[in-house]
Structure formats: structure tokens, C-alpha cells
Motif scaffolding. Sequence first.
Motif, PDB file in Angstrom:
ATOM      1  N   PHE A  70       0.821  -1.211   0.000  1.00  0.00           N
ATOM      2  CA  PHE A  70       0.000   0.000   0.000  1.00  0.00           C
ATOM      3  C   PHE A  70       0.852   1.256   0.000  1.00  0.00           C
ATOM      4  CE2 PHE A  70      -2.422  -3.347   2.046  1.00  0.00           C
ATOM      5  CZ  PHE A  70      -3.687  -3.224   1.504  1.00  0.00           C
TER       6      PHE A  70
ATOM      7  N   ASN B 118       0.294   0.490   5.790  1.00  0.00           N
ATOM      8  CA  ASN B 118      -0.710  -0.274   6.548  1.00  0.00           C
ATOM      9  C   ASN B 118      -0.146  -1.449   7.331  1.00  0.00           C
ATOM     10  OD1 ASN B 118      -2.591   1.433   5.546  1.00  0.00           O
ATOM     11  ND2 ASN B 118      -3.481  -0.001   4.081  1.00  0.00           N
TER      12      ASN B 118
ATOM     13  N   HIS C  39       0.422  -3.111  16.189  1.00  0.00           N
ATOM     14  CA  HIS C  39       0.561  -3.828  17.461  1.00  0.00           C
ATOM     15  C   HIS C  39       1.420  -5.068  17.320  1.00  0.00           C
ATOM     16  CE1 HIS C  39      -2.631  -5.656  15.208  1.00  0.00           C
ATOM     17  NE2 HIS C  39      -2.800  -6.630  16.087  1.00  0.00           N
TER      18      HIS C  39
ATOM     19  N   ARG D 206      -9.137   2.126   8.161  1.00  0.00           N
ATOM     20  CA  ARG D 206      -9.606   1.248   7.101  1.00  0.00           C
ATOM     21  C   ARG D 206      -8.479   0.405   6.525  1.00  0.00           C
ATOM     22  NH1 ARG D 206     -13.753   0.874   3.396  1.00  0.00           N
ATOM     23  NH2 ARG D 206     -12.685   0.570   1.421  1.00  0.00           N
ATOM     24  N   GLY D 207      -7.298   1.037   6.434  1.00  0.00           N
ATOM     25  CA  GLY D 207      -6.136   0.338   5.881  1.00  0.00           C
ATOM     26  C   GLY D 207      -5.806  -0.943   6.624  1.00  0.00           C
ATOM     27  N   GLN D 208      -6.120  -0.988   7.917  1.00  0.00           N
ATOM     28  CA  GLN D 208      -5.850  -2.193   8.691  1.00  0.00           C
ATOM     29  C   GLN D 208      -6.754  -3.342   8.253  1.00  0.00           C
ATOM     30  OE1 GLN D 208      -3.421  -2.698  11.210  1.00  0.00           O
ATOM     31  NE2 GLN D 208      -2.653  -0.895  10.157  1.00  0.00           N
TER      32      GLN D 208
ATOM     33  N   ALA E  76      -5.373  -4.373   4.798  1.00  0.00           N
ATOM     34  CA  ALA E  76      -4.115  -5.122   4.853  1.00  0.00           C
ATOM     35  C   ALA E  76      -4.381  -6.548   5.312  1.00  0.00           C
ATOM     36  CB  ALA E  76      -3.131  -4.433   5.791  1.00  0.00           C
TER      37      ALA E  76
ATOM     38  N   ARG F 225      -7.522 -10.926  15.438  1.00  0.00           N
ATOM     39  CA  ARG F 225      -6.073 -10.754  15.494  1.00  0.00           C
ATOM     40  C   ARG F 225      -5.615  -9.344  15.157  1.00  0.00           C
ATOM     41  NH1 ARG F 225      -2.937 -14.839  16.464  1.00  0.00           N
ATOM     42  NH2 ARG F 225      -1.237 -13.633  15.563  1.00  0.00           N
ATOM     43  N   ILE F 226      -6.372  -8.662  14.324  1.00  0.00           N
ATOM     44  CA  ILE F 226      -5.881  -7.364  13.854  1.00  0.00           C
ATOM     45  C   ILE F 226      -6.707  -6.205  14.415  1.00  0.00           C
ATOM     46  CG2 ILE F 226      -5.366  -5.969  11.814  1.00  0.00           C
ATOM     47  CD1 ILE F 226      -3.653  -8.545  12.126  1.00  0.00           C
TER      48      ILE F 226
ATOM     49  N   PRO G  81      -7.534  -6.122  18.832  1.00  0.00           N
ATOM     50  CA  PRO G  81      -6.420  -5.681  19.687  1.00  0.00           C
ATOM     51  C   PRO G  81      -6.162  -4.181  19.584  1.00  0.00           C
ATOM     52  CG  PRO G  81      -5.809  -7.669  18.507  1.00  0.00           C
ATOM     53  CD  PRO G  81      -7.124  -7.222  17.935  1.00  0.00           C
ATOM     54  N   GLN G  82      -6.333  -3.639  18.394  1.00  0.00           N
ATOM     55  CA  GLN G  82      -6.126  -2.197  18.252  1.00  0.00           C
ATOM     56  C   GLN G  82      -7.295  -1.420  18.840  1.00  0.00           C
ATOM     57  OE1 GLN G  82      -4.384  -0.866  14.417  1.00  0.00           O
ATOM     58  NE2 GLN G  82      -4.360  -3.023  13.866  1.00  0.00           N
TER      59      GLN G  82
ATOM     60  N   ARG H 247       2.364  -0.079  24.469  1.00  0.00           N
ATOM     61  CA  ARG H 247       3.820  -0.128  24.359  1.00  0.00           C
ATOM     62  C   ARG H 247       4.312  -0.020  22.916  1.00  0.00           C
ATOM     63  NH1 ARG H 247       2.092  -5.308  24.665  1.00  0.00           N
ATOM     64  NH2 ARG H 247       3.002  -6.736  23.187  1.00  0.00           N
ATOM     65  N   TYR H 248       3.442  -0.365  21.947  1.00  0.00           N
ATOM     66  CA  TYR H 248       3.916  -0.330  20.571  1.00  0.00           C
ATOM     67  C   TYR H 248       3.840   1.065  19.955  1.00  0.00           C
ATOM     68  CZ  TYR H 248      -1.090  -1.023  19.613  1.00  0.00           C
ATOM     69  OH  TYR H 248      -2.447  -0.923  19.576  1.00  0.00           O
ATOM     70  N   ALA H 249       3.133   1.947  20.634  1.00  0.00           N
ATOM     71  CA  ALA H 249       3.038   3.294  20.083  1.00  0.00           C
ATOM     72  C   ALA H 249       4.173   4.133  20.645  1.00  0.00           C
ATOM     73  CB  ALA H 249       1.703   3.906  20.453  1.00  0.00           C
ATOM     74  N   VAL H 250       5.027   4.629  19.782  1.00  0.00           N
ATOM     75  CA  VAL H 250       6.164   5.390  20.275  1.00  0.00           C
ATOM     76  C   VAL H 250       5.917   6.876  20.067  1.00  0.00           C
ATOM     77  CG1 VAL H 250       8.618   5.806  20.027  1.00  0.00           C
ATOM     78  CG2 VAL H 250       7.699   3.510  19.795  1.00  0.00           C
TER      79      VAL H 250
END
Lengths: 257, 480
Positions: A98, A102, A106, B377-379, B382, B396-397, B400-401, B477-480
Motif C-alpha cells: 500500500f 498499513n 501492534h 480502514r487500511g488495517q 491489509a 487478530r488485527i 487488539p487495536q 507499548r507499541y506506540a512510540v
Amino acid sequence: MSTTGHLIEVEGLRKSFGDTAVLEDVGFTASSGTCTVLLGPSGSGKTTVLRSLNVLETPDAGVVRIGEAAVDFGELPRDKGLRRKEIRDLRARSGMVFQSHNLFPHKTVLGNIVEGPVQVQGQSPEEAEAEARRLLEQVGLAGRETAYPAQLSGGQQQRVGIARALALKPDVVLLDEPTSALDPELVGEVLAVIRDLSQQGWTMVIVTHEVRFAQDVADQVLFLHSGVVAERGGAEVLTDPQQERTQQFLRRVLEAR
Amino acid sequence: MIVVLGLAVVGTPGATAGDEQDRPVLRVGTEGTYPPFSYEDGGDLTGYDIDVMKAVADEAGFDVEFVEAPFDALFPALDSKRIDVIANQVTINDEREARYLFTEPYTFSRGVIVTATDTDDITTLDDIEGKVAAQSETSNWAQVARDAGAEVQSVEGFAQAAELLVQGRVDVVVNDNIAVLDYLASTGSTEIEIKGQVDDEISKQALVFRQADGDLRDRADAALKKLAADGTLAEISEGYFKADVSVEDGGDVEVEGSGGGRSTWEVLQDTAGPMLVGVLKGTIPLTIISFVAGLAIALGVALARMSSVKALRLPARFYISLIRGTPLLVQLFVIFYGLPQIGIKLPGFPAACLALSLNVGGYAAEIIRGSILSVPRGQFEAATTIGMPYRQLMRRIVLPQAARIAVPPLSNTLLSLVKDTSLVSVVLVTEVLREADKAASLTGEFLPLYCLSALYFWVICFALSIGQDKLEKKLGRYAV
Ligand SMILES: Nc1ncnc2c1ncn2[C@@H]1O[C@H](COP(=O)(O)OP(=O)(O)O)[C@@H](O)[C@H]1O
Ligand SMILES: [Mg+2]
């Protein structure tokens, strides 16, 4: 369905959003191992073509075939299960990169790459991870396995995006303006990776405005204009376009550089 | 004899007339907050009505199980067959006689008019017209006050009514003289006084059964007559009142006060334990069960609400709107007292869990839906291009977000839930606040007791908000 020996065959693709016809009879073929470049002004339908190949968009009519998987969108099976299966089979033939990567925020870099192989294709985690490490090396990101996407630069993120698409071993890699969202100094590293893929024999369909890069890698160039293929040919089309609107478009793109 | 405390789960099949011949288990509804008739002394249910009921049970061959609830919950509980008899100074009157079966009376008493000490203009029933009276809504005294033209403010028991008088928030309370004398003796209060008698008529209190349980009533009646004849009732009464209230002219009542002259500090010490039990057996399990079940409901409803299928979307919308558009208390009443009328009878604890879960489900569904919609939307795309089917993509995608986005608002829902559990005493489940009420009804120590229960709630909520911080860090923790 076909005996032409092409890996990709697209025929009579049509798509409207509401009243606006976005694709009007788009068709092309591509052989295995070739790179097809889609060019055209903004809104001409390039993204819609790519998304149709991956069935993120369902065309109103037309046929898409990749390898043995084919879907005739004008005559989709009535049965929901059958329809799903056809679409799933076609989708599995291509991997998508993309414009805005994307990546799954996580999941780590490695987690992003093995997600499809392990969860969808049922590979063992060990096998998938070994392959993922190999791919990361190939895109120049060995050692960043445990990083999260947010910890990477835009160019690195896009290279992970490419590795994620490759991990599923698709027949075709679809790339939609993979460098458009990047800072200029990061464009080179991504293009280098894509050039590399082309040399390794991956079949690609790529939307890009990087004309010089396209000249290097393109085996076939398609100019899209208002949902139709206005001009097509080999890489030479980029230096010597026949049609007025193609010439105009190229002049504008080159001036902008 | 089992005094049902804490979780007043009314699980055992109750007595139904005719079915069980020998020793039916009688579920006895009583306030437990109405000294000296029905109250707790050091954690044990006791009082005149309790002793009489036990004696009747012995004589008639019943086993009894006491269920404690506010007065206004007793008749609904009897109607919905959650209890079989009420032993709580229920006064015999015409309306009740039309709907229920009374035994012979075991108490003869007088109604008195109580006001603040400095109120001088209310001494007879005629004076209370247009005044504000504090009463248990469904009690006979409330009816008396209403008939005399007073505006009735609904309270949970006599102690609360007395406190409102002291605070000057109401003008008058009409009540049984014995309960008033006990209150005055217990609290040593000089701020309220008995100013007059209701009228000449003596009121009579008896055990109440459902209309269909004539057999049980008859057995209890026979037992009461026997106990009156052999002097047992008189003896019980003398023990509490130094007079025999089981007959019409048994002498002047004298009470010591069931509250027992403890200091505020001692009251708090005595109550802290039962309140902690209320937390551990009521508040906490109710919260955990209802939150987990509520989230599961919410997820299902949120997904249905976003479905492309109209037949899923519409019911989900309706559910959310219903839950958010009606009071939790009404939802509790419908499930606990309403559903039994169409044959669905849940014991108190499960009913409370169900009501609270459905409530959480309605609120959390919108939070979860909003969180899912805020995942880019991109999530979805993907995940789709790597071949994930819908369920896997969600699990799974997307979820969690979404979870990360949903944690702060869901934490608010959880904290509200903790506090909402204090409503469930209306469905006969004991929790912290109910324990505070019980102690306050004996001692009148409202401020310290309510503050203590507030402290318990605050500690729980504080611990939860620490948990929320930890969870947010972990998810973020994954967001920096
Ligand atoms: N989901 C959609 N809904 C409505 N219109 C859309 C949608 N996606 C694309 N379009 C329209 O279709 C046309 C072609 O879009 P696109 O394929 O993205 O063009 P390109 O990639 O060449 O810029 C544009 O006019 C765009 O606005
Ligand atoms: Mg585009």
C-alpha cells in the motif's frame, strides 16, 4: 481459460462508484516475470485497477485471471460460499503493497511478516520466521525483527510492507505508489528494493510516478486516462509517447521533479 | 435455622402449599433493620418478630430461612414467590386482607405521631394534612399518613425517616410506638419526640402469606394460638418490652434500645467486618461477573450493530437504546419482580448479575463499536489482502487495536458498575451499602457509616484505576 501463456489476463474491467464510471473497459495481459507500470493522472483509476486484481474492490464487470485462478465479475456465482471461494483463490495469487504501508502497529516487524503465512497459510512458526528473516535481509532490515512499526522510518516501514507481501509467495506483487508517501531522501532505498525484486524475476504490477525508475524496470507501460488505457507499449513509450494527453501528462510529471 | 446473610440467594425450592407435607422450608421475609422487631445483633438476626416466627416454626413443624430486604421489597418478593411469609410487623388492613392471608395478630400496638422536638403544631392526625411525612412507601403507616392528607416521602425504613426528621427535611413520621421508643432509647436522641397518638384504634400485626397458601397459613395460625395459650408469646414479648404486646392490654411498653449504647467508634468497628464481607461476597463478585459477561454481550451487540444484515442491526440498536434509555433500577425490578410473572424466576444474585451485565452490555457496546470504527480502514484492507477471513481479521488485527482505544472509556464503565452494585439490595442481595443501612437503623450513625461504605467503594475504584494505568501502558507499548 487461456492458452496465451500469460500469467495475468485482465479483460473488460468496469467499475462505477454511484454515477461516476471509474473504469471503462480496462484490459491488459502480463507474462510471468515481467514488470507492468501503470501511469496516469490522479483519479484516472490506477488504484482501482490494482485493488480489483486483489478484489479489495469488486468490479461491476470484467474478467481477472492470475495463473489458474479466474473470476468473471460479470457472472459471479449466486452461491455465497462459492463466490467467496473464487474471490479468495484469486486474492491469494497476489500480494499488495500500500501507499501508506498499513503495517499492523501492534505487531513487531517479524510478527507483521509471519502473520499471513502462519495464520492464513498454516505454515509452522519456525518455518515462517526463518523465511521472514531471509526476506528482511533481502530488504535490508536484518536485525530489526523485534522493532514495532512506529519505531521505524517511513522507508523502513515500506520495506517491511514489501517483505510482508512477499512472505505469502504470491504469483504477482501489486504496488500502489509505494514511494509517494515518503520523504524524498527515503525514496531511493525503497526503489532499490523493488528493482531488486524485478531482477529476481518477481512478476509485478506497479503504480508509480517515478518515470526514470519506470524506464529501468518496466517491461510494459500502461497509460490510464479516465478509466481507459489511453496508450500502451514497452518502456520506450515513456520517452516517446504517441498520444497528446500522454505527452502532456509526462511533461507535467517530469517538470514536477 | 439458617439466617441468610451476605448473598441472600434464595436457591432452595420454597414451600408451596399442599406439595410438601411434613417440614416445608419457609422463606421468611424481614427487614433486619427494624429494631426491636427485626434487627441484627452482632451479625445475628434477632428481634421480637424473629423470635415469634421461630417459635411458630417449631410449633408448626416448619424449617425457616430468613431473607432480608427493605420493607418496600417485601410484598413484591412475596408476590414473586421469592419468600413465603413476611414477619415484619405487617399491619392488618382491608386492602391487604383482600390480597393476602393473615394469621391471628401477634402484636397489638398504637400508631404514634413523631416530629422534631421543636415542632409544636402537630399533635394529632388532623394536623398533618399538607405536611411532609417520611414513610416506607408500602407500609400501613404510609397509608395512614396519606389518608390524613400528608405528602409521603419514601424512605428505606424507620431509621432513615427519623434522620430526616432530625435534619428538618420532613415534618412528621407516623409509626408504631414500640419502634419509636426503641429508637429513642438506642440513640438517646432528644431531637425528636412522640407528639401524639394516631387515634384510639389499636392496630394489629400478623404474619402474611400468599392467598394460595391457605394450608401454610392455617398451620401457622394454629401454632400462634397454641403459643398464645401456653404463654410463650407473652414470655417473648416480656423479654423485649417488659409488657405483653401480643394481647390488647398488655401494659406499658418499656424498651432499653436495641442499639446498645455503643460509641461511634465501636459501631464502626462492629460494622467494618460485615461490610467487608459485603464487599467480598457481594460487590466484588457482582462486579467481576457482570463486567466479563457484559463485555461479551457488548462485543456481540457491537458487531451485530455494524453488520450488513438488517435483521442483526435493528435488534442491536433497539437493545442499546432500551438499556441506555431506562434506569438501571427499573431493569433490576423487571428482571427480579417482573419476569417471575411470566414464569422466569431467577434467584437474587443471578438476577442482579443478569441486570448489571445487560446494563454494561448496552453501554459498552457503543464504546466497542466506536473503537472498532476508529481502527483505520487500511488495517482491515491489509488483513484482507493477506487472506484473513472476517473472524480472524477481527480477532487478530482489529480488536487488539480497538481494545487500546476502548480501555479508558471501558474503565469508566467498570467504575460505574462498581458503584451501581449498591443498588442491588432491592433484589435481596446484600452488599456494602446494605450493611451500612442495617447498622445505621440500629444506631442512627448515618454519617460515619455511610462514609465508611464510601471508603470501601473508593478503595475498590482506586485499585481498579491503578490496574487501568498498567493495562494502558501494556497495550500502548507499541506506540512510540
Ligand atoms: N470508494 C470510492 N467511492 C467513491 N469514489 C471512489 C472510491 N474509490 C475511488 N473513487 C473515485 O474513483 C476515481 C479513481 O480513483 P483511483 O482509482 O483511486 O484513481 P488513481 O489511483 O488513479 O488516482 C477517483 O475519481 C476517485 O475519487
Ligand atoms: Mg491512487
